[in-house]
Structure formats: C-alpha cells, structure tokens
Scaffold this active site. Sequence first.
Site, PDB file in Angstrom:
ATOM      1  N   GLY A 173      -8.857   5.523   2.929  1.00 46.42           N
ATOM      2  CA  GLY A 173      -9.482   6.241   4.027  1.00 46.42           C
ATOM      3  C   GLY A 173     -10.911   5.794   4.266  1.00 46.42           C
ATOM      4  O   GLY A 173     -11.773   6.590   4.651  1.00 46.42           O
TER       5      GLY A 173
ATOM      6  N   ASP B 172       1.898   4.997  -5.593  1.00 44.82           N
ATOM      7  CA  ASP B 172       1.231   6.261  -5.294  1.00 44.82           C
ATOM      8  C   ASP B 172       2.031   7.422  -5.875  1.00 44.82           C
ATOM      9  O   ASP B 172       2.989   7.894  -5.275  1.00 44.82           O
ATOM     10  CB  ASP B 172       1.065   6.417  -3.783  1.00 44.82           C
ATOM     11  CG  ASP B 172       0.335   7.697  -3.407  1.00 44.82           C
ATOM     12  OD1 ASP B 172      -0.023   8.474  -4.313  1.00 44.82           O
ATOM     13  OD2 ASP B 172       0.122   7.928  -2.200  1.00 44.82           O
TER      14      ASP B 172
ATOM     15  N   ASP C 239       0.847  -1.189   0.000  1.00 41.35           N
ATOM     16  CA  ASP C 239       0.000   0.000   0.000  1.00 41.35           C
ATOM     17  C   ASP C 239       0.886   1.244   0.000  1.00 41.35           C
ATOM     18  O   ASP C 239       1.817   1.357   0.810  1.00 41.35           O
ATOM     19  CB  ASP C 239      -0.891  -0.022   1.246  1.00 41.35           C
ATOM     20  CG  ASP C 239      -1.965   1.045   1.218  1.00 41.35           C
ATOM     21  OD1 ASP C 239      -2.428   1.399   0.119  1.00 41.35           O
ATOM     22  OD2 ASP C 239      -2.359   1.516   2.310  1.00 41.35           O
TER      23      ASP C 239
ATOM     24  N   HIS D 222      -7.739  10.048   4.722  1.00 42.41           N
ATOM     25  CA  HIS D 222      -7.000   9.102   5.552  1.00 42.41           C
ATOM     26  C   HIS D 222      -7.068   9.486   7.040  1.00 42.41           C
ATOM     27  O   HIS D 222      -7.140  10.671   7.376  1.00 42.41           O
ATOM     28  CB  HIS D 222      -5.512   9.079   5.162  1.00 42.41           C
ATOM     29  CG  HIS D 222      -5.225   8.445   3.846  1.00 42.41           C
ATOM     30  ND1 HIS D 222      -4.885   9.169   2.733  1.00 42.41           N
ATOM     31  CD2 HIS D 222      -5.206   7.142   3.461  1.00 42.41           C
ATOM     32  CE1 HIS D 222      -4.649   8.341   1.717  1.00 42.41           C
ATOM     33  NE2 HIS D 222      -4.845   7.110   2.134  1.00 42.41           N
TER      34      HIS D 222
END
Length: 274
Positions: A203, A104, A82, A174
């Site tokens: 989130g 990301d 992640d 988040h």
Amino acid sequence: MTLATLADVLQPALRNGHAVAGLVCLGWEDMRAYAYAAEAEGCAVILQAGPGCREHTPLPVLGKMFRHLANEVSVPVVAHLDHGYTFDECKEALDSGFSSLMYDGSRKPLQQNIDETAAIVEMAHGAGISCEGEIGFVGYANGENSAGTEPEEAAIFASATGVDALAISVGNVHLQENQDGGLDVDRIRAIETVTDVPLVIHGGSGVPSAQRAELAHSSSICKFNIGTELRMAFGSALRASVASDEKRFDRVQILKDTHDPVMAAARRVLATLK
C-alpha cells in the site's frame, strides 16, 4: 538475462541504505513501462503479479512476460508473485518461472501463518528463489481494517520462517488514492530493532513521497509496493487517448499512448527510492 531474486536486490538495499519498488502489474503495457523506467533510472525493479493481474492473465503467461522483459533490460528484474494465498498457487508461480513468491497468511493465527509461510520458504529456497511473508494485516481503503504488526510477533515470525523479506502493517493501507496519511515510524523502529530482515510496505501509494524517500534511506524498509498511483496514471493516459479522437478504435494505438506517461510516473517512484 537480468532476472533476479528478491534477496538479490533487497540485501544490497539493506546494506547500502536504499529501497526497491515493487510495481504492481495488470498487463503488458504497464509492466513494459515499468521495466524501461527501471532501465532509464539504472536501478532494480520488482514486477509484481497480484490477484487482480492473475484473474486477467494466467501465471504461466505472466512468468514468460516477466522473463522476456528481464531479457530486454540491463538492470535486475524480479518476477514476483504478490499475495499468493495457497501453497498450490505459489507452486504454480514457481513452475511458471517466477523468481520470488509472497505468501500472505496475514489473516490467519500466528502459528498457522508461521507454519504455512515456512513451507513456502522451504519450497522457494529449495528451488533457488526467494519468499516474502506478512505479519500483521494491511487493510484496504474503504474496506477491511488493518491490524498493526506487533514487534515481538515480527521477531518470532522472521526467525521461525526464514523469509527473505517481511511485510508489515504500520499505518499503510492498500488502494489509497491520496497521500494524506503516513507511517507509524515508532512502530517501524521497534520492529527493525528486533529483526534483521528487509522490511516491506504494502500500500505504498498512500505513503507521502517524502516519507518513502526518507525511510528508504534511513530504515530497514527495503521494498515499497506501489500500485494505485501508477494505475491512476495509466487510467488518465488511457482516457486522454480515447478522448483525443472520438473515431479512434484501434486498441493497439490507444494503448501505445499510455507508455510514456506511465513510464514517467514509474520513474518518479523509482527515483525517490534509489
């Protein structure tokens, strides 16, 4: 072994109208509880190693832990990186046995995000695993502000990168400790109109459970990332265990007391999405 890729679990979710939980792990105690919660619910689960987890435990160790749990249960388990921020970090996760990578690049200009994400997708697909990307920026409670996903950019990004899942910013934040907010359904509908890839909500703890359930069954959102509410359940169980006897010092016994409460909390999350 029930180790699965992200595509293995999200494509059926997209076709059949449900979602899969991406549960944020910090250590052995929570990831084990999550795997057994999924077994009890009879559904797939995505075990996620985010930046905080990786600060505590090296990726090669996490890969073995996730794969061990995949061997222990009969439901599909995705070993997911992640918020990988660099190519090298994603490559290390791949080499460590992860079955899914999330790159990301959401803080970067659109074309740079596309180019860098596409390179991770190519690496992942070449190894037979999946890749998630993010367009728009999901902010943090009491921290960085969000930048909402523009539907036209989502369409360009999904097509140009070939990602297996697309994380979007539609009112989600988040580290939110309550469910007072909600998602921008109009923006979600606009994004799913111009994309055909499974959508992801980071989130997810801050999204009301009822809305999570509704969108899981009526939209292209196929993955909800849940961390904060489960960390809160772990912390509560840990405090109760320590407070139950001021002479307690054996960490193994104390941590064992967190298993049932965290597993129960995870089951509640999973049950609303399947």
